[in-house]
Design an enzyme around this catalytic site. Sequence first.
Site, mmCIF file in Angstrom:
data_model
loop_
_atom_site.group_PDB
_atom_site.id
_atom_site.type_symbol
_atom_site.label_atom_id
_atom_site.label_comp_id
_atom_site.label_asym_id
_atom_site.label_seq_id
_atom_site.Cartn_x
_atom_site.Cartn_y
_atom_site.Cartn_z
ATOM 1 N N CYS A 1 91.073 17.449 41.505
ATOM 2 C CA CYS A 1 90.792 17.857 40.262
ATOM 3 C C CYS A 1 91.264 19.224 40.200
ATOM 4 C CB CYS A 1 89.230 17.937 39.928
ATOM 5 S SG CYS A 1 89.010 18.871 38.452
ATOM 6 N N ASP B 1 71.811 36.398 26.869
ATOM 7 C CA ASP B 1 72.895 35.610 27.246
ATOM 8 C C ASP B 1 72.099 34.337 27.792
ATOM 9 O OD1 ASP B 1 74.919 34.171 28.505
ATOM 10 O OD2 ASP B 1 74.758 35.347 30.796
ATOM 11 N N GLU C 1 62.758 36.353 32.296
ATOM 12 C CA GLU C 1 63.328 35.202 32.559
ATOM 13 C C GLU C 1 62.052 34.163 32.792
ATOM 14 O OE1 GLU C 1 64.888 31.887 33.138
ATOM 15 O OE2 GLU C 1 66.540 33.627 33.042
ATOM 16 N N TYR D 1 66.824 36.626 29.046
ATOM 17 C CA TYR D 1 67.330 35.397 29.833
ATOM 18 C C TYR D 1 67.942 36.021 30.867
ATOM 19 C CZ TYR D 1 67.064 33.498 24.721
ATOM 20 O OH TYR D 1 66.727 33.299 23.666
ATOM 21 N N CYS E 1 77.857 31.130 25.140
ATOM 22 C CA CYS E 1 78.688 30.148 25.858
ATOM 23 C C CYS E 1 78.653 28.992 24.728
ATOM 24 C CB CYS E 1 78.438 29.591 27.252
ATOM 25 S SG CYS E 1 76.751 29.145 27.396
ATOM 26 N N GLN F 1 77.493 32.070 37.366
ATOM 27 C CA GLN F 1 78.677 31.570 36.599
ATOM 28 C C GLN F 1 79.841 31.119 37.441
ATOM 29 O OE1 GLN F 1 79.408 31.884 33.329
ATOM 30 N NE2 GLN F 1 78.196 33.241 32.378
#
Length: 332
Positions: A41, A263, A215, A194, A290, A165
């Site tokens: 990939c 986020d 969180e 978050y 995102c 990430q």
Amino acid sequence: MENPYYYRNKVHAVFDRDRKGNIVSGTYEAKTHRVVPVENCLIEDKKSQEIIRTIRGLLKSFKIKTYDEDTGYGLFRHVLIRRGFKSGEIMVVLVLGSPILPSSNNFVKALRKKHPNITTVVLNVNDKKTSMVLGDRNITLYGKGFIEDKLCGCTFRISPGSFYQVNPVQTELLYEKAIHEAHLTGKERIIDAYCGTGTIGIIAAKNAGEVIGVELNRDAIRDAVINAKRNDIRNIRFYNDDAGKFMVEMAQKGEKADVVIMDPPRTGSDEAFLSSVVKLAPERVVYVSCGPETLARDLKYLTKHGYAVKRATPYDCFPYTEHIETVVLLCR
């Protein structure tokens, strides 16, 4: 991204057998549970892909059965590999339907003989009929059960289930922008909502007066506390709580924050959280998103309730996919 290939530092493969009974590994076809074999990939870390191919061969020589979703028989379900981009540390997570891997010592030895740079091997137990990759229980077969990596000059611990990430090169640019947009002078009180394992908050803490990370995921908070200690950051505190509820309580006590960095997951935020931001009334909100659709929806709410969008900067954190990250600065 300057070189948008082989960037994913987290590689997941699902294992199955084809019609001839050969072991295959790859990814699910969209909206199905049919496994499409993947040999190579262009966006996944090369080394991780090599390890997956080795594991496929070892399953055959160790006569380990792959898990069958329809019947619930078999043992071997998935492999998850995480590689530290700067540290080079590699964690291999073997996801099994039971806590026992036959001749596990020899299996790990054979795997490490081929790939001596593997730093830890973890057996994750997922014995439920579920589409979730990881189960709740981890057994360390080799190494320390986690890896560490550097991001924006800070060191972070990555456990099997930690959120981190997947594109570290672009993440550094994204986080640097988010912190730049917060316009920190060293005096500000920041809420990192978050906060996950504390990445943005810990990086921002060097230029802030005080950071509060909130969180809901208990494991993530445990990692966040360890990460802050590891980087000797003393002006940050973490709370295992719902960020919206936490901020409403702060506002009720008459407490203030200068900046809220948020986020949220791809589903965006919810009205309860956004109204808590409005109640707390920070001067600036930095929204890292995102999901453009949910970002648009959430910005609509915030701009109706006393905030103005000053700037939106998109970052291609997932080249060759439809996803994008965006940093938005809102001022009161």
